[in-house]
Design a protein around this motif. Sequence first.
Motif, short mmCIF file in Angstrom:
data_model
loop_
_atom_site.label_atom_id
_atom_site.label_comp_id
_atom_site.label_asym_id
_atom_site.label_seq_id
_atom_site.Cartn_x
_atom_site.Cartn_y
_atom_site.Cartn_z
N THR A 1 0.82 -1.22 0.00
CA THR A 1 0.00 0.00 0.00
C THR A 1 0.86 1.27 0.00
OG1 THR A 1 -0.24 -0.11 2.40
CG2 THR A 1 -2.00 -1.08 1.08
N THR A 2 2.01 1.24 0.67
CA THR A 2 2.89 2.40 0.65
C THR A 2 3.42 2.64 -0.76
OG1 THR A 2 3.52 1.94 2.94
CG2 THR A 2 4.94 3.45 1.72
N CYS A 3 3.75 1.57 -1.46
CA CYS A 3 4.21 1.69 -2.85
C CYS A 3 3.10 2.26 -3.73
CB CYS A 3 4.65 0.33 -3.39
SG CYS A 3 6.15 -0.32 -2.62
N GLN A 4 1.88 1.82 -3.48
CA GLN A 4 0.74 2.32 -4.25
C GLN A 4 0.56 3.82 -4.03
OE1 GLN A 4 -2.49 -0.22 -2.97
NE2 GLN A 4 -1.60 -2.03 -3.96
N LYS A 5 0.70 4.26 -2.78
CA LYS A 5 0.58 5.69 -2.47
C LYS A 5 1.68 6.49 -3.18
CE LYS A 5 -1.12 5.08 2.21
NZ LYS A 5 -0.74 5.18 3.61
N ALA A 6 2.90 5.95 -3.13
CA ALA A 6 4.03 6.63 -3.76
C ALA A 6 3.83 6.73 -5.27
CB ALA A 6 5.33 5.90 -3.44
N GLN A 7 3.37 5.63 -5.88
CA GLN A 7 3.15 5.63 -7.32
C GLN A 7 2.05 6.62 -7.70
OE1 GLN A 7 2.38 1.76 -9.02
NE2 GLN A 7 2.66 2.52 -11.10
N LYS A 8 1.01 6.67 -6.91
CA LYS A 8 -0.08 7.62 -7.15
C LYS A 8 0.46 9.06 -7.07
CE LYS A 8 -4.72 8.85 -5.64
NZ LYS A 8 -5.83 8.58 -4.73
N TRP A 9 1.32 9.31 -6.09
CA TRP A 9 1.91 10.64 -5.93
C TRP A 9 2.73 11.00 -7.17
CZ3 TRP A 9 6.28 13.46 -6.07
CH2 TRP A 9 6.25 14.72 -5.47
N LEU A 10 3.55 10.06 -7.63
CA LEU A 10 4.37 10.30 -8.83
C LEU A 10 3.48 10.60 -10.03
CD1 LEU A 10 7.01 7.44 -8.44
CD2 LEU A 10 7.40 9.89 -8.11
N ASP A 11 2.43 9.78 -10.20
CA ASP A 11 1.51 9.96 -11.33
C ASP A 11 0.79 11.30 -11.25
OD1 ASP A 11 2.29 7.47 -12.27
OD2 ASP A 11 0.51 6.44 -11.49
N ASN A 12 0.30 11.64 -10.06
CA ASN A 12 -0.43 12.90 -9.86
C ASN A 12 0.46 14.12 -10.10
OD1 ASN A 12 -2.80 11.56 -9.28
ND2 ASN A 12 -2.59 11.79 -7.05
N ASN A 13 1.77 13.95 -9.95
CA ASN A 13 2.70 15.06 -10.16
C ASN A 13 3.36 15.00 -11.54
OD1 ASN A 13 3.07 16.85 -7.57
ND2 ASN A 13 2.66 14.77 -6.89
N GLY A 14 2.83 14.13 -12.39
CA GLY A 14 3.28 14.07 -13.78
C GLY A 14 4.71 13.61 -13.99
N LEU A 15 5.22 12.81 -13.09
CA LEU A 15 6.60 12.35 -13.21
C LEU A 15 6.66 11.03 -13.97
CD1 LEU A 15 7.69 13.20 -9.59
CD2 LEU A 15 8.36 14.39 -11.65
N SER A 16 7.62 10.92 -14.86
CA SER A 16 7.77 9.66 -15.59
C SER A 16 8.85 8.83 -14.90
CB SER A 16 8.13 9.93 -17.05
OG SER A 16 9.32 10.66 -17.13
N TYR A 17 8.68 7.53 -14.96
CA TYR A 17 9.60 6.63 -14.27
C TYR A 17 9.54 5.26 -14.93
CZ TYR A 17 5.07 5.55 -12.16
OH TYR A 17 3.75 5.25 -11.97
N GLU A 18 10.59 4.51 -14.68
CA GLU A 18 10.64 3.11 -15.09
C GLU A 18 10.21 2.29 -13.88
OE1 GLU A 18 14.08 -0.24 -15.57
OE2 GLU A 18 14.55 1.77 -16.32
N LEU A 19 9.14 1.54 -14.03
CA LEU A 19 8.59 0.73 -12.94
C LEU A 19 9.33 -0.60 -12.88
CD1 LEU A 19 6.31 0.51 -10.79
CD2 LEU A 19 4.95 -0.62 -12.53
N ARG B 1 10.82 -0.71 0.66
CA ARG B 1 10.28 -0.13 -0.56
C ARG B 1 9.23 0.91 -0.21
NH1 ARG B 1 8.97 -5.39 0.59
NH2 ARG B 1 6.77 -5.68 0.95
N PRO B 2 8.91 1.75 -1.15
CA PRO B 2 9.47 1.90 -2.48
C PRO B 2 10.86 2.53 -2.43
CG PRO B 2 7.92 3.67 -2.08
CD PRO B 2 7.88 2.76 -0.88
#
Length: 116
Positions: free
Chosen positions: A10-28, A93-94
Amino acid sequence: MIFLCYPKCTTCQKAQKWLDNNGLSYELRNIKENNPTLEELKKWHKMSGLPLKKFFNTSGLIYKSLKLKDKLQGMSEEEQYKLLASDGMLVKRPIIITSNKTLVGFSEIDYKEMIK
């Protein structure tokens, strides 16, 4: 940027949501399927500025079953690296890796600082 996570965390999910909401691109990268190598861990640890102990997933089942709380202190740094590299589920993680920084865990404050 590389984003190491365990999709069910769930912490990873929150972090990923934060990255997505802030328009950051990343390699998962799924940490369970593609765990960090010994060389990666050494590099990321150095870039993080954190004690190596902070790279361990202390709430994980493997950590607890191996009784690492009692054993880590008596292990050399090299032994700890090898242990972390043996199973991605031992790694906290993350993790976010940029060209010059490694963030372990999710802290909105640290993530905001990273994108400045």
